[in-house]
Design a protein around this motif. Structure first.
Motif, short mmCIF file in Angstrom:
data_model
loop_
_atom_site.label_atom_id
_atom_site.label_comp_id
_atom_site.label_asym_id
_atom_site.label_seq_id
_atom_site.Cartn_x
_atom_site.Cartn_y
_atom_site.Cartn_z
N ASN A 56 0.83 -1.20 0.00
CA ASN A 56 0.00 0.00 0.00
C ASN A 56 0.87 1.25 0.00
OD1 ASN A 56 -2.37 -1.44 -0.01
ND2 ASN A 56 -2.71 -1.29 2.20
N HIS A 57 0.69 2.08 -1.02
CA HIS A 57 1.43 3.33 -1.13
C HIS A 57 0.50 4.52 -1.37
CE1 HIS A 57 5.24 1.20 -1.25
NE2 HIS A 57 4.78 0.42 -2.20
N LEU A 58 -0.80 4.33 -1.12
CA LEU A 58 -1.77 5.37 -1.42
C LEU A 58 -2.84 5.41 -0.33
CD1 LEU A 58 -2.98 7.37 -3.58
CD2 LEU A 58 -4.30 5.42 -4.42
N PRO A 59 -3.04 6.58 0.30
CA PRO A 59 -4.15 6.72 1.25
C PRO A 59 -5.44 7.09 0.53
CG PRO A 59 -2.84 8.73 1.24
CD PRO A 59 -2.20 7.79 0.24
N PRO A 60 -6.59 6.94 1.19
CA PRO A 60 -7.81 7.48 0.60
C PRO A 60 -7.67 8.99 0.45
CG PRO A 60 -8.17 6.80 2.88
CD PRO A 60 -6.82 6.31 2.50
N TRP A 61 -8.39 9.56 -0.50
CA TRP A 61 -8.26 10.98 -0.82
C TRP A 61 -8.47 11.83 0.44
CZ3 TRP A 61 -6.03 13.50 -4.44
CH2 TRP A 61 -6.30 14.86 -4.67
N GLY A 66 -6.64 11.52 3.15
CA GLY A 66 -6.20 10.79 4.34
C GLY A 66 -4.70 10.56 4.36
N LEU A 67 -4.25 9.90 5.43
CA LEU A 67 -2.82 9.60 5.59
C LEU A 67 -2.56 8.10 5.77
CD1 LEU A 67 -1.66 12.50 7.96
CD2 LEU A 67 -1.08 12.21 5.55
N ASP A 68 -3.58 7.32 6.13
CA ASP A 68 -3.38 5.88 6.30
C ASP A 68 -3.25 5.19 4.94
OD1 ASP A 68 -3.53 6.09 9.03
OD2 ASP A 68 -5.65 5.50 9.16
N MET A 69 -2.21 4.41 4.79
CA MET A 69 -1.96 3.70 3.53
C MET A 69 -2.90 2.50 3.43
SD MET A 69 0.46 5.47 2.22
CE MET A 69 1.95 6.39 2.54
N LEU A 70 -4.00 2.67 2.73
CA LEU A 70 -5.02 1.62 2.62
C LEU A 70 -5.20 1.12 1.20
CD1 LEU A 70 -7.72 3.07 5.04
CD2 LEU A 70 -6.14 1.18 5.47
N LEU A 71 -4.51 1.74 0.24
CA LEU A 71 -4.65 1.34 -1.16
C LEU A 71 -3.29 1.19 -1.80
CD1 LEU A 71 -7.54 3.78 -2.12
CD2 LEU A 71 -7.73 1.29 -2.03
N PRO A 129 -2.51 9.71 -6.59
CA PRO A 129 -3.41 9.05 -7.54
C PRO A 129 -3.52 9.84 -8.83
CG PRO A 129 -4.70 10.25 -5.92
CD PRO A 129 -3.26 10.39 -5.51
N ILE A 130 -3.80 9.16 -9.92
CA ILE A 130 -4.05 9.86 -11.18
C ILE A 130 -5.35 10.65 -11.05
CG2 ILE A 130 -2.83 8.21 -12.65
CD1 ILE A 130 -5.54 6.97 -13.33
N GLY A 131 -5.36 11.85 -11.59
CA GLY A 131 -6.62 12.61 -11.62
C GLY A 131 -7.19 12.95 -10.27
N GLY A 132 -6.32 13.10 -9.25
CA GLY A 132 -6.82 13.49 -7.94
C GLY A 132 -7.77 12.47 -7.35
N GLY A 188 -6.89 -3.45 1.21
CA GLY A 188 -6.87 -2.50 2.32
C GLY A 188 -5.87 -2.89 3.39
N ARG A 189 -6.34 -2.94 4.64
CA ARG A 189 -5.44 -3.23 5.76
C ARG A 189 -4.85 -4.64 5.70
NH1 ARG A 189 -5.60 0.87 9.35
NH2 ARG A 189 -7.50 2.14 9.44
N ASP A 190 -5.48 -5.53 4.93
CA ASP A 190 -4.99 -6.91 4.85
C ASP A 190 -3.82 -7.07 3.88
OD1 ASP A 190 -6.97 -7.75 6.62
OD2 ASP A 190 -8.39 -8.20 5.01
N THR A 191 -3.54 -6.04 3.09
CA THR A 191 -2.47 -6.14 2.09
C THR A 191 -1.11 -6.23 2.78
OG1 THR A 191 -3.77 -4.88 0.50
CG2 THR A 191 -1.40 -5.03 0.09
N ILE A 192 -0.32 -7.22 2.36
CA ILE A 192 1.03 -7.42 2.91
C ILE A 192 2.03 -6.66 2.05
CG2 ILE A 192 2.83 -9.13 3.41
CD1 ILE A 192 0.38 -9.30 5.25
N ASP A 193 2.90 -5.90 2.69
CA ASP A 193 3.95 -5.17 1.96
C ASP A 193 5.08 -6.14 1.65
OD1 ASP A 193 5.96 -3.57 0.97
OD2 ASP A 193 5.72 -1.99 2.47
N PHE A 194 5.11 -6.65 0.42
CA PHE A 194 6.13 -7.65 0.09
C PHE A 194 7.51 -7.04 -0.08
CE2 PHE A 194 6.07 -5.88 -3.90
CZ PHE A 194 6.33 -6.67 -5.00
#
Length: 352
Positions: free
Chosen positions: A146-151, A153-158, A225-228, A251-257
């Motif tokens: 995950n390297h992208l927070p919701p628009w 936000g700061l938590d890396m969920l995407l 993100p592209i296009g804001g 989301g939170r279940d994604t493992i950072d490989f």
């Protein structure tokens, strides 16, 4: 001094040998190496040979199942769900593409998803597979970190959650769109760091919203993100389709490989294949695609613009040039590959 360019076949032999030495069965090592070489040859340098050392690290940590039972766990005429059994994503998604092509030939359209897969390289590799059968391919995936927070936000969920679409043409090269839902794929950040290059402004920002251009400080910020907010929405939808729908991580279940080599990632991917024969004459369809391509390319250009490009044309030309002239691998990457060869008791890349 070694030749600065390496024939793709030489890189392929080296990577296949390395993967065999790491424990992959002969046929699987051949498949993964071939797809990694294809990525490198088309210019997807963030998904090619640069991934071999991290794959090796993950294999050694027990993060992969080297002899997976990749199997269908849900099946209907126009869809299927694969359990990748924690095998290499390249093996899982090649199987998924082949199955979707077979089903689309019968149903006109087919969707095959996967869970318990892994990183599989560039999205376009799999979207392009149906082209050999005069079919359209669409590929979706949840990125492996995950390297992208919701628009806002700061938590890396995407993640970068890529999308690729390949449309066959007649006399023209196929139209192939391959994009992350972020401004750039994280693999390109890795490639910049390895080459000692700065990132362009607009790729990443820090947690205060300021531009971040040093790829070695990437952990201090996040991709844009592209296009804001529209890109955030697209990343979310792709994650729901490729991950949540398939019972895969999201989301939170994604493992950072990049940081965790041992934990099963449960990566989710999906491929949709459309057979244009279900809509009418295939040759006529491809001729219409040719006309659209020529209309786009031949349209009036802004001052200073030499050429209007179609999606996939530049990768197509890079593939031809690299097959003819060889691959120009960065010195740091060659050193990394030779170091891995030494660890595995193999000859260096230049001797394969």
């Amino acid at each position: 001094m070694p030749d600065p360019r390496i024939p793709p076949a030489q890189l392929n032999r080296f990577m296949a040998a390395a993967l065999r030495q790491l424990g992959l069965p002969e046929s699987d090592a051949t498949t993964v190496a071939q797809l990694m070489t294809e990525a490198e040859t088309q210019g997807s340098d963030g998904h090619g040979a640069i991934r071999l050392a991290p794959y090796a690290r993950r294999i050694r940590a027990g993060g992969y199942n080297l002899r997976p039972d990749i199997r269908v766990v849900q099946d209907r005429p126009g869809m299927a769900l694969l359990d990748g059994d924690n095998g290499f994503g390249h093996l899982v998604m090649k199987r998924a593409a082949e199955l979707a092509i077979e089903k689309a030939r019968q149903c006109g359209v087919a969707w095959v998803g996967a869970h318990h897969s892994n990183h599989a390289g560039p999205a376009s590799i799999y979207a392009r597979m149906p082209l050999a059968h005069d079919m359209l391919g669409l590929y979706f995936a949840v990125g492996n970190a995950n390297h992208l927070p919701p628009w806002g936000g700061l938590d890396m969920l995407l993640s970068t959650n890529p999308v690729a679409v390949a449309v066959p043409a007649g006399e023209e090269p196929p139209v192939v769109l391959d994009m992350a839902t972020t401004v750039t794929a994280y693999g390109k950040v890795k490639a910049k760091a390895q080459r000692g290059e700065e990132m362009p402004i607009g790729w990443m920002i820090d947690r205060l919203g300021q531009p971040l251009t040093d790829p070695k400080r990437a952990d201090e910020g996040f991709l844009l993100p592209i296009g804001g907010y529209k890109g955030y929405g697209l990343a979310l939808i792709v994650g729901l389709l490729a991950g949540t729908l398939n019972g895969a991580a999201m989301g939170r279940d994604t493992i950072d490989f990049n940081k965790d080599d041992a934990t099963t990632t449960n990566t989710g991917q999906a491929i949709l294949v459309i057979d244009p024969a279900a809509f009418g004459d295939v040759a006529a369809f491809k001729a219409r695609v040719d006309q659209v391509i020529r209309d786009m390319r031949g349209s009036e250009r802004m001052p200073g613009v030499d050429r209007i490009w179609l999606p996939g044309e530049q990768s197509h030309e890079r593939r031809i040039a690299n097959e003819r002239d060889g691959l120009a691998l960065p010195d740091a990457l060659r050193a990394q590959l030779d170091k891995l060869a030494g660890e595995l008791g193999l000859p260096p890349l230049s001797e394969h």
